[in-house]
Design a protein around this motif. Sequence first.
Motif, PDB file in Angstrom:
ATOM      1  N   VAL A   1     -11.412  31.989 -32.016  1.00  0.00           N
ATOM      2  CA  VAL A   1     -10.495  32.112 -32.249  1.00  0.00           C
ATOM      3  C   VAL A   1      -9.945  30.583 -32.071  1.00  0.00           C
ATOM      4  O   VAL A   1      -8.858  29.785 -32.996  1.00  0.00           O
ATOM      5  N   ASN A   2     -10.071  29.634 -30.989  1.00  0.00           N
ATOM      6  CA  ASN A   2      -9.448  28.800 -30.303  1.00  0.00           C
ATOM      7  C   ASN A   2     -10.822  27.519 -30.238  1.00  0.00           C
ATOM      8  O   ASN A   2     -10.624  27.107 -29.214  1.00  0.00           O
ATOM      9  N   LEU A   3     -11.373  27.746 -31.693  1.00  0.00           N
ATOM     10  CA  LEU A   3     -12.145  26.735 -31.092  1.00  0.00           C
ATOM     11  C   LEU A   3     -13.313  26.593 -32.688  1.00  0.00           C
ATOM     12  O   LEU A   3     -13.705  27.588 -33.642  1.00  0.00           O
ATOM     13  N   ASP A   4     -12.891  25.536 -33.631  1.00  0.00           N
ATOM     14  CA  ASP A   4     -13.554  25.476 -34.482  1.00  0.00           C
ATOM     15  C   ASP A   4     -14.952  23.526 -33.893  1.00  0.00           C
ATOM     16  O   ASP A   4     -14.140  23.089 -33.546  1.00  0.00           O
ATOM     17  N   ILE A   5     -15.501  23.133 -35.566  1.00  0.00           N
ATOM     18  CA  ILE A   5     -16.559  22.599 -35.336  1.00  0.00           C
ATOM     19  C   ILE A   5     -16.389  22.096 -37.118  1.00  0.00           C
ATOM     20  O   ILE A   5     -16.777  22.899 -37.800  1.00  0.00           O
ATOM     21  N   ASP A   6     -16.723  20.637 -36.925  1.00  0.00           N
ATOM     22  CA  ASP A   6     -16.795  19.911 -38.155  1.00  0.00           C
ATOM     23  C   ASP A   6     -18.102  18.917 -38.042  1.00  0.00           C
ATOM     24  O   ASP A   6     -18.421  18.362 -37.468  1.00  0.00           O
ATOM     25  N   TRP A   7     -18.773  20.037 -38.555  1.00  0.00           N
ATOM     26  CA  TRP A   7     -20.351  19.568 -39.169  1.00  0.00           C
ATOM     27  C   TRP A   7     -20.568  18.768 -40.433  1.00  0.00           C
ATOM     28  O   TRP A   7     -21.992  18.736 -41.114  1.00  0.00           O
TER      29      TRP A   7
ATOM     30  N   LEU B   1     -12.573  35.866 -33.204  1.00  0.00           N
ATOM     31  CA  LEU B   1     -12.361  37.023 -31.466  1.00  0.00           C
ATOM     32  C   LEU B   1     -11.565  36.141 -30.738  1.00  0.00           C
ATOM     33  O   LEU B   1     -11.581  34.977 -30.596  1.00  0.00           O
ATOM     34  N   ILE B   2     -10.685  37.070 -30.424  1.00  0.00           N
ATOM     35  CA  ILE B   2      -9.734  36.444 -28.838  1.00  0.00           C
ATOM     36  C   ILE B   2     -10.504  37.358 -27.608  1.00  0.00           C
ATOM     37  O   ILE B   2     -11.495  37.841 -27.616  1.00  0.00           O
ATOM     38  N   ASP B   3     -10.722  35.689 -26.666  1.00  0.00           N
ATOM     39  CA  ASP B   3     -11.207  35.919 -25.232  1.00  0.00           C
ATOM     40  C   ASP B   3     -10.473  37.087 -24.666  1.00  0.00           C
ATOM     41  O   ASP B   3      -9.969  36.550 -23.816  1.00  0.00           O
ATOM     42  N   GLY B   4     -10.609  38.446 -24.298  1.00  0.00           N
ATOM     43  CA  GLY B   4      -9.894  39.361 -24.006  1.00  0.00           C
ATOM     44  C   GLY B   4      -9.394  40.230 -24.546  1.00  0.00           C
ATOM     45  O   GLY B   4      -9.209  40.373 -25.522  1.00  0.00           O
ATOM     46  N   ASP B   5      -8.049  40.826 -24.451  1.00  0.00           N
ATOM     47  CA  ASP B   5      -7.127  41.725 -25.324  1.00  0.00           C
ATOM     48  C   ASP B   5      -7.077  41.460 -26.215  1.00  0.00           C
ATOM     49  O   ASP B   5      -6.415  39.940 -26.117  1.00  0.00           O
ATOM     50  N   GLY B   6      -6.305  41.804 -27.194  1.00  0.00           N
ATOM     51  CA  GLY B   6      -5.576  41.279 -28.070  1.00  0.00           C
ATOM     52  C   GLY B   6      -6.312  41.584 -29.630  1.00  0.00           C
ATOM     53  O   GLY B   6      -6.432  41.490 -31.517  1.00  0.00           O
ATOM     54  N   ASN B   7      -7.844  41.628 -29.542  1.00  0.00           N
ATOM     55  CA  ASN B   7      -8.057  42.174 -30.782  1.00  0.00           C
ATOM     56  C   ASN B   7      -8.291  43.627 -30.942  1.00  0.00           C
ATOM     57  O   ASN B   7      -8.128  44.505 -31.278  1.00  0.00           O
ATOM     58  N   ALA B   8      -8.230  43.383 -32.740  1.00  0.00           N
ATOM     59  CA  ALA B   8      -7.574  44.723 -33.674  1.00  0.00           C
ATOM     60  C   ALA B   8      -9.765  45.698 -32.971  1.00  0.00           C
ATOM     61  O   ALA B   8     -10.275  44.979 -32.632  1.00  0.00           O
ATOM     62  N   PRO B   9      -8.913  46.996 -33.621  1.00  0.00           N
ATOM     63  CA  PRO B   9     -11.138  47.678 -32.676  1.00  0.00           C
ATOM     64  C   PRO B   9     -11.967  47.312 -33.724  1.00  0.00           C
ATOM     65  O   PRO B   9     -12.945  47.227 -33.482  1.00  0.00           O
ATOM     66  N   GLU B  10     -11.750  47.476 -34.901  1.00  0.00           N
ATOM     67  CA  GLU B  10     -12.464  47.067 -36.047  1.00  0.00           C
ATOM     68  C   GLU B  10     -13.548  45.452 -35.932  1.00  0.00           C
ATOM     69  O   GLU B  10     -13.976  45.268 -36.657  1.00  0.00           O
ATOM     70  N   MET B  11     -12.985  44.808 -35.024  1.00  0.00           N
ATOM     71  CA  MET B  11     -13.333  43.216 -34.927  1.00  0.00           C
ATOM     72  C   MET B  11     -15.213  43.359 -34.826  1.00  0.00           C
ATOM     73  O   MET B  11     -14.969  41.751 -35.385  1.00  0.00           O
ATOM     74  N   LEU B  12     -15.153  43.126 -33.949  1.00  0.00           N
ATOM     75  CA  LEU B  12     -16.968  43.184 -33.392  1.00  0.00           C
ATOM     76  C   LEU B  12     -17.100  43.595 -34.418  1.00  0.00           C
ATOM     77  O   LEU B  12     -18.643  43.771 -34.717  1.00  0.00           O
ATOM     78  N   HIS B  13     -16.659  45.267 -34.862  1.00  0.00           N
ATOM     79  CA  HIS B  13     -17.510  45.772 -35.685  1.00  0.00           C
ATOM     80  C   HIS B  13     -17.748  44.960 -36.756  1.00  0.00           C
ATOM     81  O   HIS B  13     -19.606  44.830 -37.946  1.00  0.00           O
TER      82      HIS B  13
ATOM     83  N   SER C   1     -18.981  35.338 -23.612  1.00  0.00           N
ATOM     84  CA  SER C   1     -18.407  37.035 -23.370  1.00  0.00           C
ATOM     85  C   SER C   1     -18.271  36.967 -24.495  1.00  0.00           C
ATOM     86  O   SER C   1     -18.872  37.871 -25.343  1.00  0.00           O
ATOM     87  N   ARG C   2     -17.670  36.177 -25.831  1.00  0.00           N
ATOM     88  CA  ARG C   2     -17.618  36.656 -27.401  1.00  0.00           C
ATOM     89  C   ARG C   2     -18.725  37.404 -27.439  1.00  0.00           C
ATOM     90  O   ARG C   2     -19.149  38.026 -27.634  1.00  0.00           O
ATOM     91  N   SER C   3     -19.798  35.725 -27.218  1.00  0.00           N
ATOM     92  CA  SER C   3     -20.778  35.934 -27.984  1.00  0.00           C
ATOM     93  C   SER C   3     -21.734  36.353 -27.661  1.00  0.00           C
ATOM     94  O   SER C   3     -22.440  37.162 -28.292  1.00  0.00           O
TER      95      SER C   3
END
Length: 508
Positions: free
Chosen positions: A356-362, A389-401, A438-440
């Motif tokens: 959520v804290n990284l964006d790329i302009d292609w 995703l947030i890198d750690g706590d704070g994501n909704a339980p459904e988010m990785l699904h 981590s997230r990936s």
Amino acid sequence: MTTIDIAQREAALKRIVTEAGDTALRFFHSRKAGEYELKGHQDILTEADTFVEAMILRAIGDAFPDDLILGEESASQPASAESLWVVDPIDGTANFARGIAHFCVCIAWVHRGVTELGAIYNPSSQELYLARRGHYALKNDRPLRCTAVSDTQRAAVELGWSARHGQRRYLEVMSSILNLGTSVRRGGSGALALAWVAEGRTDGYVEIHMNAWDCLAGMLLVREAGGRIGIAPQTAEGIFNGLPVLAVAPGIASELSRAAGIPLATDYHASGSEAAPVAGTAVNDGESGTAPESAITQATDAVQPAVPHYPRPPISLIVEDFPGWGMDIYIGGSAGVSDAALLAEHDIGVVINCAVNLDIDWVNTPEASAAAHLLSHGAGPVRYYKLGLIDGDGNAPEMLHAGYQLMRSALLQQIPDKASYRNRRRGNILVNCRGGRSRSVSLVALFMHLECPERFPTLDAAIALIRDRRQLHPDEWFEAPKPSLTRLAEQAIVRERAIAAAEQHNER
């Protein structure tokens, strides 16, 4: 919190833990073989557990009605860790239920997130272990001291087992410890195992995931007996969720930490006193404005000892020709995902950004009609999907699904043959976050396990392969992937299986 307040809890703790232990012992002597039920895989519940916990909760509630309590059998996340009792009525329940006299009552008192008092009582042997932060570690009123062993080939370590992690991860840690020449044992009570480290009966204890009610008192004992421990959470949420546990004699601490993949808390001097706090870290003993150095060893979630980072490629090939999908899966960080030439070299046509804290302009073909004040937009060299995703706590339980469904859908998506859809090529897939560690890793491991369970029968099996291919060093394993993201992946597996079961039921 004054010294008097702590002394009152100290006296109450000693009384309550011994009364509870004696009650548990009466149950032990009167039990009937086979009278227990399973809460989960190899997780036994007896009548004594619930009775003894209720007894402890009443005693604490009567004495300190404003304090909160986290009990194993009545577990629900406490509102805070301001003044919190953490209770295991019987640790070693499997031993208890099978007539093995190796079990205990374990109680810790936490103030402002720091474990101040701990008690472990084995009523069968009448061994009472008590600890107070900065003051003592005792067994039946005699001081405890960890061993002075400095050679891992002369050491004996206990390795606890947790159903929260698969067999592969457990065997990896065991193999790493055995490779040190260390003897490995397992006694079935994590709390007593920690007490034995403090006493010097063994030289270390490791468990990949442990509930706080099993370990907070024992970790305090080890620390006050001059040993080294891993990082402990200081928030109510962190305490409730549990932690990887390392407690070890100081002479072999570094070697065992590397073997277990669990980082040590702030360093101790040989005398048992602790090193100075990390700059900028605020700690408080609750009695004055002066912060004792001993509080730093239980770092908060926000301020922890630095987790080491190691160089690795900008992108890493994780699986070639993934079964059933006919494409290669890559994981990368910000440097790799922003290198269009590198993506083209590896025929990467689909990118999923987990961060959520990284964006790329292609954008390499801007829209002709775009207004001058607008950010660049148009067509790019890849099909780009954003999870966030947030890198750690704070994501909704459904988010990785949701991320798993996004990754799967991105690979299935059929791009229409229209001028506005310039990039219809799929190619290989890159899953990225800022560091690619981590997230990936969590998302790709989840995808690999759910899509190819024959090759990756557990989430841990998929993570183990990714750690190897992504060159994640064992020192990083506590944070790679983050435990909170691993829990999200585990929850996603449960959700996906529930959906599949419901769909099968509807089809019938």
